[in-house]
Design an enzyme around this catalytic site. Sequence first.
Site, PDB file in Angstrom:
ATOM      1  N   LYS A   1      -9.878  12.963   8.402  1.00 30.28           N
ATOM      2  CA  LYS A   1      -9.349  12.626   9.721  1.00 30.28           C
ATOM      3  C   LYS A   1      -9.239  13.881  10.577  1.00 30.28           C
ATOM      4  O   LYS A   1      -9.115  14.983  10.044  1.00 30.28           O
ATOM      5  CB  LYS A   1      -7.933  12.028   9.569  1.00 30.28           C
ATOM      6  CG  LYS A   1      -7.886  10.651   8.957  1.00 30.28           C
ATOM      7  CD  LYS A   1      -6.447  10.165   8.830  1.00 30.28           C
ATOM      8  CE  LYS A   1      -6.369   8.809   8.171  1.00 30.28           C
ATOM      9  NZ  LYS A   1      -6.943   7.707   8.955  1.00 30.28           N
TER      10      LYS A   1
ATOM     11  N   ASP B   1       1.702   6.378   5.472  1.00 32.81           N
ATOM     12  CA  ASP B   1       0.738   5.418   4.935  1.00 32.81           C
ATOM     13  C   ASP B   1       1.255   4.729   3.667  1.00 32.81           C
ATOM     14  O   ASP B   1       0.519   3.976   3.034  1.00 32.81           O
ATOM     15  CB  ASP B   1      -0.596   6.132   4.686  1.00 32.81           C
ATOM     16  CG  ASP B   1      -1.790   5.221   4.908  1.00 32.81           C
ATOM     17  OD1 ASP B   1      -1.623   4.172   5.564  1.00 32.81           O
ATOM     18  OD2 ASP B   1      -2.879   5.561   4.415  1.00 32.81           O
TER      19      ASP B   1
ATOM     20  N   ARG C   1      -7.807  -0.300   1.205  1.00 31.18           N
ATOM     21  CA  ARG C   1      -8.409  -1.528   0.654  1.00 31.18           C
ATOM     22  C   ARG C   1      -8.941  -1.285  -0.753  1.00 31.18           C
ATOM     23  O   ARG C   1      -8.986  -2.204  -1.567  1.00 31.18           O
ATOM     24  CB  ARG C   1      -9.485  -2.051   1.620  1.00 31.18           C
ATOM     25  CG  ARG C   1     -10.668  -1.156   1.799  1.00 31.18           C
ATOM     26  CD  ARG C   1     -11.475  -1.487   3.054  1.00 31.18           C
ATOM     27  NE  ARG C   1     -10.836  -0.995   4.269  1.00 31.18           N
ATOM     28  CZ  ARG C   1     -11.326  -1.166   5.491  1.00 31.18           C
ATOM     29  NH1 ARG C   1     -12.453  -1.835   5.675  1.00 31.18           N
ATOM     30  NH2 ARG C   1     -10.686  -0.683   6.541  1.00 31.18           N
TER      31      ARG C   1
ATOM     32  N   ASP D   1      -2.534  10.175   3.567  1.00 29.57           N
ATOM     33  CA  ASP D   1      -3.932   9.775   3.748  1.00 29.57           C
ATOM     34  C   ASP D   1      -4.618  10.771   4.666  1.00 29.57           C
ATOM     35  O   ASP D   1      -4.511  10.682   5.888  1.00 29.57           O
ATOM     36  CB  ASP D   1      -3.983   8.358   4.335  1.00 29.57           C
ATOM     37  CG  ASP D   1      -5.409   7.913   4.651  1.00 29.57           C
ATOM     38  OD1 ASP D   1      -6.354   8.566   4.166  1.00 29.57           O
ATOM     39  OD2 ASP D   1      -5.550   6.900   5.371  1.00 29.57           O
TER      40      ASP D   1
ATOM     41  N   LYS E   1       0.859  -1.183   0.000  1.00 36.23           N
ATOM     42  CA  LYS E   1       0.000   0.000   0.000  1.00 36.23           C
ATOM     43  C   LYS E   1       0.895   1.233   0.000  1.00 36.23           C
ATOM     44  O   LYS E   1       1.731   1.408   0.891  1.00 36.23           O
ATOM     45  CB  LYS E   1      -0.907   0.002   1.239  1.00 36.23           C
ATOM     46  CG  LYS E   1      -1.659   1.316   1.473  1.00 36.23           C
ATOM     47  CD  LYS E   1      -2.580   1.262   2.703  1.00 36.23           C
ATOM     48  CE  LYS E   1      -3.210   2.637   2.988  1.00 36.23           C
ATOM     49  NZ  LYS E   1      -4.079   2.644   4.191  1.00 36.23           N
TER      50      LYS E   1
ATOM     51  N   GLU F   1      -9.489   3.752   2.430  1.00 35.28           N
ATOM     52  CA  GLU F   1      -9.046   3.878   1.043  1.00 35.28           C
ATOM     53  C   GLU F   1      -7.990   2.847   0.655  1.00 35.28           C
ATOM     54  O   GLU F   1      -7.875   2.491  -0.508  1.00 35.28           O
ATOM     55  CB  GLU F   1      -8.479   5.295   0.805  1.00 35.28           C
ATOM     56  CG  GLU F   1      -7.005   5.510   1.177  1.00 35.28           C
ATOM     57  CD  GLU F   1      -6.686   5.288   2.640  1.00 35.28           C
ATOM     58  OE1 GLU F   1      -7.609   5.376   3.466  1.00 35.28           O
ATOM     59  OE2 GLU F   1      -5.514   5.007   2.963  1.00 35.28           O
TER      60      GLU F   1
ATOM     61  N   ASP G   1     -12.172   7.131   4.146  1.00 31.48           N
ATOM     62  CA  ASP G   1     -10.911   6.895   4.848  1.00 31.48           C
ATOM     63  C   ASP G   1     -10.512   5.415   4.816  1.00 31.48           C
ATOM     64  O   ASP G   1      -9.391   5.074   5.174  1.00 31.48           O
ATOM     65  CB  ASP G   1     -11.029   7.397   6.294  1.00 31.48           C
ATOM     66  CG  ASP G   1      -9.690   7.587   6.960  1.00 31.48           C
ATOM     67  OD1 ASP G   1      -8.664   7.507   6.246  1.00 31.48           O
ATOM     68  OD2 ASP G   1      -9.669   7.826   8.181  1.00 31.48           O
TER      69      ASP G   1
HETATM   70  N1  BES Z   1      -4.075   4.488   6.939  1.00 35.50           N
HETATM   71  C1  BES Z   1      -5.195   4.275   7.778  1.00 35.50           C
HETATM   72  C2  BES Z   1      -4.931   3.267   8.883  1.00 35.50           C
HETATM   73  C3  BES Z   1      -4.011   3.705   9.986  1.00 35.50           C
HETATM   74  C4  BES Z   1      -4.509   4.366  11.093  1.00 35.50           C
HETATM   75  C5  BES Z   1      -2.687   3.389   9.947  1.00 35.50           C
HETATM   76  C6  BES Z   1      -3.664   4.723  12.114  1.00 35.50           C
HETATM   77  C7  BES Z   1      -1.829   3.756  10.966  1.00 35.50           C
HETATM   78  C8  BES Z   1      -2.326   4.412  12.066  1.00 35.50           C
HETATM   79  C9  BES Z   1      -6.351   3.728   6.952  1.00 35.50           C
HETATM   80  O1  BES Z   1      -6.448   4.199   5.658  1.00 35.50           O
HETATM   81  C10 BES Z   1      -7.599   4.153   7.658  1.00 35.50           C
HETATM   82  O2  BES Z   1      -7.847   5.312   7.730  1.00 35.50           O
HETATM   83  N2  BES Z   1      -8.367   3.181   8.141  1.00 35.50           N
HETATM   84  C11 BES Z   1      -9.572   3.458   8.841  1.00 35.50           C
HETATM   85  C12 BES Z   1     -10.607   2.459   8.381  1.00 35.50           C
HETATM   86  C13 BES Z   1     -12.007   2.774   8.840  1.00 35.50           C
HETATM   87  C14 BES Z   1     -12.484   4.051   8.207  1.00 35.50           C
HETATM   88  C15 BES Z   1     -12.916   1.630   8.465  1.00 35.50           C
HETATM   89  C16 BES Z   1      -9.285   3.327  10.327  1.00 35.50           C
HETATM   90  O3  BES Z   1      -8.486   2.465  10.710  1.00 35.50           O
HETATM   91  O4  BES Z   1      -9.845   4.092  11.094  1.00 35.50           O
HETATM   92 ZN    ZN Z   2      -4.683   4.782   4.806  1.00 36.06          ZN
HETATM   93 MN    MN Z   3      -7.509   6.018   5.560  1.00 30.08          MN
END
Ligand code: BES
Ligand code: ZN
Ligand code: MN
Length: 492
Positions: free
Chosen positions: A272, A283, A346, A265, A260, A344, A342
Site C-alpha cells: 500500500k 484491519d 478474503r 495490513d 477478520k 488478503e 493486498d
Molecule cells: N484491509 C483492506 C481494506 C480496507 C481499505 C479497509 C481501506 C479499510 C479501509 C483490504 O485488505 C484491502 O486491501 N483490500 C483491497 C482489495 C483489492 C486489492 C482487490 C482494496 O480494497 O483496495
Molecule cells: Zn486488509
Molecule cells: Mn489488504
Amino acid sequence: MTLTLHAAAPDFGALDTPLLVLALPSAPTMRDEWQAVDTAANGAIARALARRDFRGGRDETLHLAGGEQGIQRILLVGMGSPADRPAALRRAGAIAARQANRLGVGRLAFAAGDLSGEELEAAGLGLTMGAWDFKELKTAPPAEEQRAPLEEATILAADAAARDAGLRAAIAIGAGQSLARRLGMLPGNVCTPDYLADTARDIAKRLGMETTVLDRAAMQREKMGSFLAVAQGTTQDPKLIMLTYRRGPKDGQPIVLVGKGLCFDSGGISIKPAQGMEWMKFDMCGAAGVLGAMEAIGRLELPVNVVGLIGSTTNMPSGEAMKPGDVVQASNGKYIEIINTDAEGRLVLADVLSFAKRLSPAAVIDAATLTGACVIALGHTATGVLGTDDALIEEVIGAGKRAGEPGWALPLWDEYKDLIKSDVADIKNSGGRPAGTITAAMFLREFAEGYPWVHLDVAGTAYTESDLGTVPRGPTGVPVGTFVEFVRGRAR
Ligand code: BES
Ligand code: ZN
Ligand code: MN
C-alpha cells in the site's frame, strides 16, 4: 477504563451531583418534576427555554451553573424530533459523556423523563460510548492540568423493572463495545495475533467459555493453504481462534460469528502507499467485534450456543511472502490464484469459513474490514451486507438497525462471478476495481458452503477518520451491536 453505570429513581430535590444532564426533544418544555432542578439553577432553565436560547435540536447543548451543593451544574442536551427514541437517547448520552470528560466532573446524573428498559439501555450505551477514551499509551499530564475522566453515571428512571433490565444490558453490551474499541486502538506491535488469542482466553476464563487456538503448525496440518499464504510473510505466529459459548440446548446448532483479524495490513508485496498506512492497524476490527460480542453475550448469559471464530495474522512483505501469480489451495480443496497480495482478508477468511462448516452452524455471520470499495459505495454510514440467505440478510440488517449500526444490502449475483475467474486456478483473489465489495463477497461465498451465511463489510463503519460527535477518530465499536442484537433476537 470503562464507565461504571448505575440507575436510580429520580429525586431531584435530594440529588447531589457535579453534573445533571437533561436530554430534551426539540421545542422542549419544563416538566413539573424538574422544578427542583430549575431552583438549583436559580430559574435559568425556565429562562433559557422561554428565551429559546436552547431549542432542543439534535446535538445542541447548553451548560448552566447550578448550586453550591446538590445539583452543581446542568447540561441540556438536545435530541431533535426523534423518530427513534432509543437512538436519540444513545446519541444524547454520548454527547453528554464527552462533554463531561471535557469538564472533568468525574460523575454525572442523566435524566430524560420516563424511560423504558430499552430506552434506559440506549442511554447507558451512549454514555459508555461517549465516556470511552484511550489514554493508556500517553504519559499523564502534570497533576494541575489533569481533568477527572467520567467514571460514574447514574441514569434516573422511575420504572424499577426498566432500571434493572436496561442497566444490566447496557453494562454488558457497553463492556463489549469498549473492549472492541480498545483492541482496535491498540497498535499492531501490541495487539498481535497472540494478544487476540490471550484476550479470547481471558473472556473464556471470566465468562465460562472454551477456547481452542490453532497456530501455524496446526493450520499446516489442517491444510489451510490460503490463510497460511497470508501469514507466510510474517515471523509472528498466525492464530485461528475459536471461542465457544454454550448456554443453549445441548447439541443445538450454534450461531457462528467470524472476524477478520489482520493486526496490520501493509498490503504485502502489492504494498500500500505510505500515506495513511498506519490506519491499517484497524484491519482487525472484525475480530475485535467478535470478541466484544462474545464479552457482551457472556455477560448477558443469553440462552444460546455461539462460537466466535477469528483468523488473525499480519500481512507483510518479505523474502518469504506470497506474491502475485502464486496459486494456493484452501482447506476445502479449492485452488486460488493470488492476483493481489493486498486482497488478503478474503484469503484468511476462506479457510476460516471452510472451518466453520464442521461446527454445523445454524447461521454464520462474518465481519471484515474487507474492501476500500465498500467505503466508496456506502461511505462511513452503512455497513455492506451480502450473503446467501435473504431471510438471514434481513434479520442481520434488522439487528443492525436496532443497534444503531445501519447496514445496506448489496447484490451477490452469479453474474459477478466472471470477474474472479482465473486462467490457472479455480478462482482468483481479486476482480479489480469494478464491484470490489461484491467480488470480495463472491470470493468468500466459494468457502461459505453448507450453512446460511451473511458477510458484513465494515471497512467504512468499524472506525472513523473524523470525529463523529459521539465518537472521536478511531474505532466505533461496530459491529458489536449488530452481533449482539442478532444473537439476542435468536435467544428470544
Ligand atoms: N484491509 C483492506 C481494506 C480496507 C481499505 C479497509 C481501506 C479499510 C479501509 C483490504 O485488505 C484491502 O486491501 N483490500 C483491497 C482489495 C483489492 C486489492 C482487490 C482494496 O480494497 O483496495
Ligand atoms: Zn486488509
Ligand atoms: Mn489488504
